[in-house]
Write an enzyme that holds these catalytic residues in place. Structure first.
Site, short mmCIF file in Angstrom:
data_model
loop_
_atom_site.label_atom_id
_atom_site.label_comp_id
_atom_site.label_asym_id
_atom_site.label_seq_id
_atom_site.Cartn_x
_atom_site.Cartn_y
_atom_site.Cartn_z
CE1 TYR A 56 -3.01 -3.06 0.17
CE2 TYR A 56 -3.45 -2.60 2.47
CZ TYR A 56 -3.65 -3.37 1.34
OH TYR A 56 -4.50 -4.44 1.40
CG LEU A 198 -17.60 -0.45 3.77
CD1 LEU A 198 -16.99 0.89 4.15
CD2 LEU A 198 -18.94 -0.65 4.49
CB ILE A 242 -10.33 -4.86 7.49
CG1 ILE A 242 -10.33 -5.79 6.25
CG2 ILE A 242 -9.79 -5.59 8.70
CD1 ILE A 242 -8.93 -6.13 5.74
NE ARG A 244 -9.84 2.47 1.36
CZ ARG A 244 -10.16 3.01 0.20
NH1 ARG A 244 -10.19 4.32 0.05
NH2 ARG A 244 -10.47 2.25 -0.83
CB SER A 245 -13.20 5.50 6.35
OG SER A 245 -13.52 6.87 6.15
CG ASN A 254 -17.12 2.25 8.46
OD1 ASN A 254 -18.22 2.41 7.95
ND2 ASN A 254 -15.99 2.55 7.84
#
Ligand SMILES: NC(=O)c1ccc[n+]([C@@H]2O[C@H](COP(=O)([O-])OP(=O)(O)OC[C@H]3O[C@@H](n4cnc5c(N)ncnc54)[C@H](OP(=O)(O)O)[C@@H]3O)[C@@H](O)[C@H]2O)c1
Length: 286
Positions: A56, A198, A242, A244-245, A254
């Site tokens: 990442y 999501l 898991i 992500r934001s 979340n």
């Protein structure tokens, strides 16, 4: 069904079932301050698991996590990172891990995953994982993007049954893992870490959060459609999510989704609108 906050790994370790993903964090989409504040909002609210990878942002996400966790009690955190397949052999796994640890500013990982299958033989990767585990650099190891046949192959190599989790794409619009992979993993005591919960990717994602059934269930719970997508994943035993934001508001939304208890009727409505396949389908991947 009430939310069970942890999944149990084969060695008895309790793994948090709701954490924070970090793909695309640390890459300048938002300011570093905003993204660190988002992760810290989650930690302050009670989230303990953070999922990242050397891939990442070429280490940028791990460095961001390292800054975000500075000052927090390390023993309460559950840090997960992943090794590139081409680094998952004798010549590089330990070096990759040490670089991840440096960026994360920690001396061990709670979980280290093979990001996806590559050309390094599974037996060699298992040997390397067990070696860094014996040295205390990781508490557990697992895999990602493995289908049922991959898991069978893994469990057939020496020490392969030491695999603690498998991380795969799973959401309401992509339920292929329910056919034979999730049952196999349950039989073998391997929790699923659901990525893209999501529906950021996967076979059916467009419009999922706008579908009438998801919106109706959301309205009934005074929740957002995204929270319902998360609640759908979290109502499965031994499944870890898991999301992500990069914003504190979304991270907190979340986290709040764990309190949503879907009724049997709501689960049936979601099932009928987005059924799990009744046959084997190729593993969905990002
Ligand atoms: N092992 C693998 O191969 C693999 C592959 C993909 C992902 N992963 C892991 O799984 C994590 C999650 O997957 P993902 O990041 O691809 O997708 P995801 O979590 O399904 O979706 C992320 C997207 O949803 C938005 N979002 C998050 N919370 C929201 C909320 N409450 N309301 C509205 N929008 C919201 C985020 O935007 P905002 O920032 O604006 O909130 C972002 O655009 C990754 O970050 C990574 O750690 C692993």
């Amino acid at each position: 069904m009430t939310f069970a906050p942890t999944a149990t790994l084969h060695d008895g370790t309790l793994m948090p079932r709701l954490g924070m993903g970090t793909w695309y964090l640390g890459e300048g989409r938002r300011s570093e301050r905003t993204e660190i504040a988002a992760l810290r909002a989650g930690l302050d609210a009670g989230m303990r698991l953070i999922d990242t990878a050397e891939m990442y942002g070429d280490g940028a996400a791990e460095s961001l996590v390292g800054s975000a966790i500075d000052g927090y009690d390390r023993s309460r955190l559950f840090l997960v990172s992943k090794v590139y397949p081409h680094n998952a052999g004798r010549s590089s796994l330990r070096r990759s891990l040490e670089s991840s640890l440096r960026r994360l500013n920690t001396d061990y990982l709670d979980m280290y995953l093979l990001h996806w299958r590559g050309s390094v033989p599974l037996a060699e990767t298992v040997e390397c994982m067990e070696s860094v585990k014996a040295d205390g650099l990781i508490a557990n190891w697992g895999v990602s993007n493995f289908d049922t046949s991959d898991m069978r192959e893994l469990f057939a190599v020496p020490g392969g049954d030491g695999c603690a989790v498998n991380q795969d794409l799973y959401h309401l619009g992509s339920r292929g893992v329910e056919f034979d992979l999730l049952p196999w993993m349950r039989d073998h005591g391997v929790p699923l870490m659901a990525y893209c919960p999501l529906a950021q990717a996967g076979s059916l994602r467009a419009g999922l959060a706008n579908s009438s059934v998801v919106c109706e269930v959301a309205a009934a719970h005074k929740a957002t459609p995204m929270q319902i997508l998360l609640a759908f994943v979290l109502c499965r035993d031994e499944v870890v999510a898991i999301p992500r934001s990069g914003t504190a508001d979304h991270v907190l939304a979340n986290w709040a989704a764990r309190e949503i208890e879907l009724t049997a009727d709501e689960c049936a409505a979601l099932d009928s609108a987005f059924p799990a396949p009744d046959h084997k389908v190729p593993l969905d991947m990002e």
